[in-house]
Write a protein that holds these residues in place. Structure first.
Motif, mmCIF file in Angstrom:
data_model
loop_
_atom_site.group_PDB
_atom_site.id
_atom_site.type_symbol
_atom_site.label_atom_id
_atom_site.label_comp_id
_atom_site.label_asym_id
_atom_site.label_seq_id
_atom_site.Cartn_x
_atom_site.Cartn_y
_atom_site.Cartn_z
ATOM 1 N N PHE A 3 0.853 -1.177 0.000
ATOM 2 C CA PHE A 3 0.000 0.000 0.000
ATOM 3 C C PHE A 3 0.894 1.234 0.000
ATOM 4 N N CYS A 7 -2.999 5.642 1.248
ATOM 5 C CA CYS A 7 -4.076 4.680 1.503
ATOM 6 C C CYS A 7 -4.700 4.885 2.882
ATOM 7 N N CYS A 132 -9.928 2.590 -4.033
ATOM 8 C CA CYS A 132 -8.666 2.105 -3.462
ATOM 9 C C CYS A 132 -8.701 0.588 -3.322
ATOM 10 N N SER A 156 -6.324 0.112 -5.880
ATOM 11 C CA SER A 156 -5.122 -0.443 -5.277
ATOM 12 C C SER A 156 -5.004 -1.928 -5.599
ATOM 13 N N ASP A 183 -0.329 8.941 -7.532
ATOM 14 C CA ASP A 183 -0.927 7.673 -7.136
ATOM 15 C C ASP A 183 0.071 6.538 -7.394
ATOM 16 N N GLN A 185 -0.256 3.589 -6.357
ATOM 17 C CA GLN A 185 -1.000 2.350 -6.545
ATOM 18 C C GLN A 185 -1.466 2.183 -7.995
ATOM 19 N N HIS A 217 -4.063 9.981 -4.705
ATOM 20 C CA HIS A 217 -4.746 8.733 -4.369
ATOM 21 C C HIS A 217 -5.669 8.943 -3.164
#
Length: 249
Positions: A3, A7, A132, A156, A183, A185, A217
């Protein structure tokens, strides 16, 4: 899988939720129901980030989807153990210690119980919107064609390009991606790969990617509403999702 710091970062939103908690398939779910007539055979699965349906932000967004005519179910697929909202305001929280108890093995059976119960109750067409952590599950449901329409916002835990290639090969669900600038992810390279594989009419069911420049994100569900750019992006991502569902579901 890993992560990023974003997050577990963000802002708690203000408002009064109007939905209610129900048991569906034995699972706690936040349920937002339209106040006007709506198709009883359709529902949206709102698959939350790591803060779960307990976070007011998710509840308020589910209410907004219901306000646009969609019965919206927010399953507690984290089994009553989300990351606490205190983590949003600077409390140190080790997400990598939390994650091993919230893998697919622990969470997907819970989600499947909700879906099976909704099917038994007459739901025949599902849309899903995932934020996410929840974006991973939208992809998985789309791979299995359990859902008819897919929306992910700053997803994610995706493997790129493998998951995008699998989406093209196996899913029939039109896909909307809400992406942003910062971001780790789903970085800009992943956005470009998604466009390459699904864009330009290559994915027949339908593909669209919205890009919210300068955002980070988590913006679409945990963004700071006092920041005009973030507020506009959050509202834009929500509007894009609603229009996608209206057109495709």
């Amino acid at each position: 899988m890993s992560f990023c710091k974003d997050c577990v970062k963000g802002v708690t939103h203000e408002g009064t939720p109007t939905g209610k908690w129900e048991k569906i398939g034995g699972v706690d779910c936040y349920v937002a129901t339209p106040t006007v007539d709506f198709p009883k055979n359709k529902a949206i699965l709102f698959l939350t980030d790591v803060f779960g349906p307990q976070l007011i932000n998710a509840q308020l967004m589910a209410d907004d989807f219901a306000g646009n005519g969609f019965k919206t179910i927010v399953p507690d697929y984290l089994n009553g153990d989300p990351i606490p909202a205190d983590a949003l305001i600077g409390e140190n929280f080790d997400i990598m210690k939390w994650f091993p108890n919230h893998t697919q093995a622990q969470t997907r059976p819970t989600l499947d119980k909700v879906i099976d119960a909704l099917k038994a109750d007459g739901i025949t067409e599902f849309g899903a919107t995932g934020y996410c952590f929840g974006g991973r599950y939208v992809f998985d449901l789309a791979f299995e064609n359990i859902i008819k329409v897919a929306v992910v916002s700053h997803p994610s835990l995706l493997q790129v390009p493998a998951d995008l290639e699998k989406y093209v090969a196996s899913s029939k669900a039109p896909l909307l991606i809400n992406s942003c600038t910062v971001d780790t992810q789903f970085p800009l390279e992943s956005s470009a790969k998604a466009d390459e594989l699904l864009g330009g009419g290559k994915f027949a069911p339908g593909y669209k990617r919205e890009y919210f420049e300068g955002c980070t994100h988590g913006f679409s569900v945990r963004g700071d509403m006092k920041d005009a750019k973030v507020k506009a992006a959050k509202e834009g991502a929500f509007k894009a999702a609603v229009e996608w569902f209206l057109n495709k579901l």
